[in-house]
Design a protein around this motif. Structure first.
Motif, PDB file in Angstrom:
ATOM      1  N   GLY A 121       1.098  -1.523   0.091  1.00 20.80           N
ATOM      2  CA  GLY A 121      -0.054   0.766  -0.513  1.00 20.80           C
ATOM      3  C   GLY A 121       0.708   1.462  -0.254  1.00 20.80           C
ATOM      4  N   ALA A 122       2.008   1.278   1.130  1.00 19.53           N
ATOM      5  CA  ALA A 122       2.940   2.115   0.800  1.00 19.53           C
ATOM      6  C   ALA A 122       3.584   2.673  -0.254  1.00 19.53           C
ATOM      7  N   MET A 123       3.795   1.268  -1.086  1.00 21.01           N
ATOM      8  CA  MET A 123       4.800   1.782  -2.224  1.00 21.01           C
ATOM      9  C   MET A 123       3.872   2.289  -3.468  1.00 21.01           C
ATOM     10  N   ALA A 124       2.572   1.602  -3.193  1.00 18.26           N
ATOM     11  CA  ALA A 124       1.727   2.194  -4.437  1.00 18.26           C
ATOM     12  C   ALA A 124       1.699   3.865  -4.331  1.00 18.26           C
ATOM     13  N   GLN A 125       1.484   3.836  -3.080  1.00 17.09           N
ATOM     14  CA  GLN A 125       1.153   5.600  -3.023  1.00 17.09           C
ATOM     15  C   GLN A 125       2.187   6.233  -3.705  1.00 17.09           C
ATOM     16  N   ARG A 126       3.576   5.581  -3.350  1.00 17.08           N
ATOM     17  CA  ARG A 126       4.630   6.385  -3.470  1.00 17.08           C
ATOM     18  C   ARG A 126       4.831   6.463  -5.000  1.00 17.08           C
ATOM     19  N   LEU A 127       4.622   5.541  -5.510  1.00 17.05           N
ATOM     20  CA  LEU A 127       4.518   5.373  -7.594  1.00 17.05           C
ATOM     21  C   LEU A 127       3.145   6.437  -7.563  1.00 17.05           C
ATOM     22  N   SER A 128       2.382   5.924  -7.367  1.00 20.99           N
ATOM     23  CA  SER A 128       1.087   6.839  -8.207  1.00 20.99           C
ATOM     24  C   SER A 128       1.317   7.965  -8.024  1.00 20.99           C
ATOM     25  N   ALA A 129       2.463   8.953  -7.009  1.00 22.81           N
ATOM     26  CA  ALA A 129       3.157   9.625  -6.854  1.00 22.81           C
ATOM     27  C   ALA A 129       4.254   9.980  -8.137  1.00 22.81           C
ATOM     28  N   GLU A 130       4.507   9.526  -8.479  1.00 22.30           N
ATOM     29  CA  GLU A 130       5.782   9.409  -8.920  1.00 22.30           C
ATOM     30  C   GLU A 130       5.036   9.671 -10.791  1.00 22.30           C
ATOM     31  N   GLY A 131       3.565   9.525 -10.922  1.00 20.29           N
ATOM     32  CA  GLY A 131       3.510   9.102 -12.199  1.00 20.29           C
ATOM     33  C   GLY A 131       2.951   7.394 -12.637  1.00 20.29           C
ATOM     34  N   ALA A 132       3.479   6.570 -11.773  1.00 25.25           N
ATOM     35  CA  ALA A 132       3.134   4.849 -12.160  1.00 25.25           C
ATOM     36  C   ALA A 132       1.739   4.972 -12.116  1.00 25.25           C
ATOM     37  N   THR A 133       0.899   4.515 -13.205  1.00 27.79           N
ATOM     38  CA  THR A 133      -0.579   3.960 -13.452  1.00 27.79           C
ATOM     39  C   THR A 133      -1.293   2.665 -13.017  1.00 27.79           C
ATOM     40  N   ARG A 134       0.084   1.798 -13.295  1.00 23.98           N
ATOM     41  CA  ARG A 134      -0.760   0.562 -12.541  1.00 23.98           C
ATOM     42  C   ARG A 134       0.345  -0.263 -12.403  1.00 23.98           C
ATOM     43  N   GLY A 135       0.249  -1.717 -11.817  1.00 21.84           N
ATOM     44  CA  GLY A 135       1.723  -1.601 -10.912  1.00 21.84           C
ATOM     45  C   GLY A 135       1.834  -3.280 -11.634  1.00 21.84           C
ATOM     46  N   ILE A 136       3.199  -4.503 -12.039  1.00 19.52           N
ATOM     47  CA  ILE A 136       3.014  -5.751 -12.086  1.00 19.52           C
ATOM     48  C   ILE A 136       4.063  -6.448 -11.095  1.00 19.52           C
ATOM     49  N   THR A 137       4.119  -7.473 -10.918  1.00 16.73           N
ATOM     50  CA  THR A 137       5.386  -8.549 -10.736  1.00 16.73           C
ATOM     51  C   THR A 137       4.613  -9.431 -10.766  1.00 16.73           C
ATOM     52  N   TRP A 138       6.033 -10.064 -10.862  1.00 15.08           N
ATOM     53  CA  TRP A 138       6.656 -11.613 -11.264  1.00 15.08           C
ATOM     54  C   TRP A 138       6.702 -12.794  -9.903  1.00 15.08           C
ATOM     55  N   VAL A 139       5.630 -13.666 -10.242  1.00 18.06           N
ATOM     56  CA  VAL A 139       5.497 -14.573  -9.302  1.00 18.06           C
ATOM     57  C   VAL A 139       6.152 -15.666  -9.057  1.00 18.06           C
ATOM     58  N   PRO A 140       6.762 -16.243  -8.735  1.00 15.48           N
ATOM     59  CA  PRO A 140       6.669 -18.374  -9.706  1.00 15.48           C
ATOM     60  C   PRO A 140       5.541 -19.100  -9.544  1.00 15.48           C
ATOM     61  N   GLU A 141       4.760 -19.586 -10.451  1.00 12.57           N
ATOM     62  CA  GLU A 141       3.773 -20.441 -10.720  1.00 12.57           C
ATOM     63  C   GLU A 141       3.584 -20.958  -9.443  1.00 12.57           C
ATOM     64  N   ALA A 142       3.921 -21.422  -8.793  1.00 13.35           N
ATOM     65  CA  ALA A 142       3.855 -22.751  -7.573  1.00 13.35           C
ATOM     66  C   ALA A 142       3.990 -21.795  -6.798  1.00 13.35           C
ATOM     67  N   ASP A 143       4.208 -20.695  -6.358  1.00 10.65           N
ATOM     68  CA  ASP A 143       3.685 -20.199  -5.250  1.00 10.65           C
ATOM     69  C   ASP A 143       2.395 -19.476  -5.189  1.00 10.65           C
ATOM     70  N   THR A 144       2.022 -20.357  -4.077  1.00 11.58           N
ATOM     71  CA  THR A 144      -0.132 -19.866  -4.112  1.00 11.58           C
ATOM     72  C   THR A 144      -0.247 -18.816  -2.719  1.00 11.58           C
ATOM     73  N   ALA A 145       0.232 -18.843  -2.644  1.00 10.29           N
ATOM     74  CA  ALA A 145       0.329 -18.052  -1.296  1.00 10.29           C
ATOM     75  C   ALA A 145       0.822 -16.213  -1.712  1.00 10.29           C
ATOM     76  N   SER A 146       1.574 -16.299  -2.531  1.00 14.28           N
ATOM     77  CA  SER A 146       2.349 -14.274  -2.567  1.00 14.28           C
ATOM     78  C   SER A 146       0.770 -14.267  -4.010  1.00 14.28           C
ATOM     79  N   THR A 147       0.788 -15.379  -4.984  1.00 16.05           N
ATOM     80  CA  THR A 147      -1.102 -14.774  -5.682  1.00 16.05           C
ATOM     81  C   THR A 147      -1.445 -14.511  -5.203  1.00 16.05           C
ATOM     82  N   GLY A 148      -2.721 -15.469  -3.973  1.00 17.89           N
ATOM     83  CA  GLY A 148      -2.951 -15.457  -2.997  1.00 17.89           C
ATOM     84  C   GLY A 148      -3.035 -13.901  -1.925  1.00 17.89           C
ATOM     85  N   PHE A 149      -1.733 -13.042  -2.198  1.00 15.14           N
ATOM     86  CA  PHE A 149      -2.317 -12.297  -1.324  1.00 15.14           C
ATOM     87  C   PHE A 149      -1.871 -11.077  -2.276  1.00 15.14           C
TER      88      PHE A 149
END
Length: 187
Positions: A121-149
């Motif tokens: 949440g804090a990083m999203a606010q920071r990035l938005s303030a710098e002009g970012a409009t959306r985010g991406i990330t890469w997650v191992p397909e087997a990492d269901t905890a991260s994809t769920g988060f």
């Protein structure tokens, strides 16, 4: 629960960030990465890389704290164009304003206490303030905890995948994408 907070990381945080990364990877990715890859991670090299990132890198790094303890971190910045491309190599219309969350880790013993959400949440606010409009990330397909988060904040696989060489074993990753105007939902 002790007081929780998020703050900008400084060079003095490099050792703790490295320790959290190695501890988390060795726990969370024990079934994803080969044992020899995890055993071969060098704490001194990892700390040196984080110190360099914190003093000279292009990414912003935030840390989560609980009381006096540093418990997690998030590194993000504007995405290189190659990271935003669709599977066919075409760049999206918003490529210049896409942010890449390159790392978001909370040490497992501090998990499920809201630290990941506060960091993102804090990083999203920071990035938005710098002009970012959306985010991406890469997650191992087997990492269901991260994809769920990430799903809990509305980030979903966008159809782009990549396969990395993880010590001679293929590691398939999904690219997740979503708004920086986060809406946290309980799962």
């Amino acid at each position: 629960m002790a007081e929780a907070d998020v703050r900008v990381a400084g060079p003095d945080d490099a050792a703790e960030i490295a320790r959290i990364q190695l501890t988390t990877w060795r726990t969370a990715y024990a079934d994803v990465l080969p044992e020899d890859v995890l055993a071969g991670l060098d704490p001194f090299e990892t700390e040196s890389q984080w110190r360099h990132a914190l003093t000279e890198g292009p990414a912003s790094v935030l840390v989560a704290t609980e009381g006096e303890w540093l418990v997690g971190f998030c590194a993000a910045g504007f995405a290189p164009e190659a990271e935003t491309a669709a599977a066919d190599g075409t760049a999206p219309a918003d490529a210049a304003t896409v942010a890449l969350v390159s790392t978001l880790l909370v040490e497992p013993r501090w998990g499920r206490r809201g630290h990941g959400g506060r960091l993102l949440g804090a990083m999203a606010q920071r990035l938005s303030a710098e002009g970012a409009t959306r985010g991406i990330t890469w997650v191992p397909e087997a990492d269901t905890a991260s994809t769920g988060f990430y799903a809990s904040v509305g980030w979903q696989p966008d159809g782009t995948v990549r396969t990395l060489d993880a010590g001679g074993r293929p590691l398939r990753e999904l690219r997740l994408s979503g708004s920086l105007d986060l809406r946290f939902e309980r799962s």
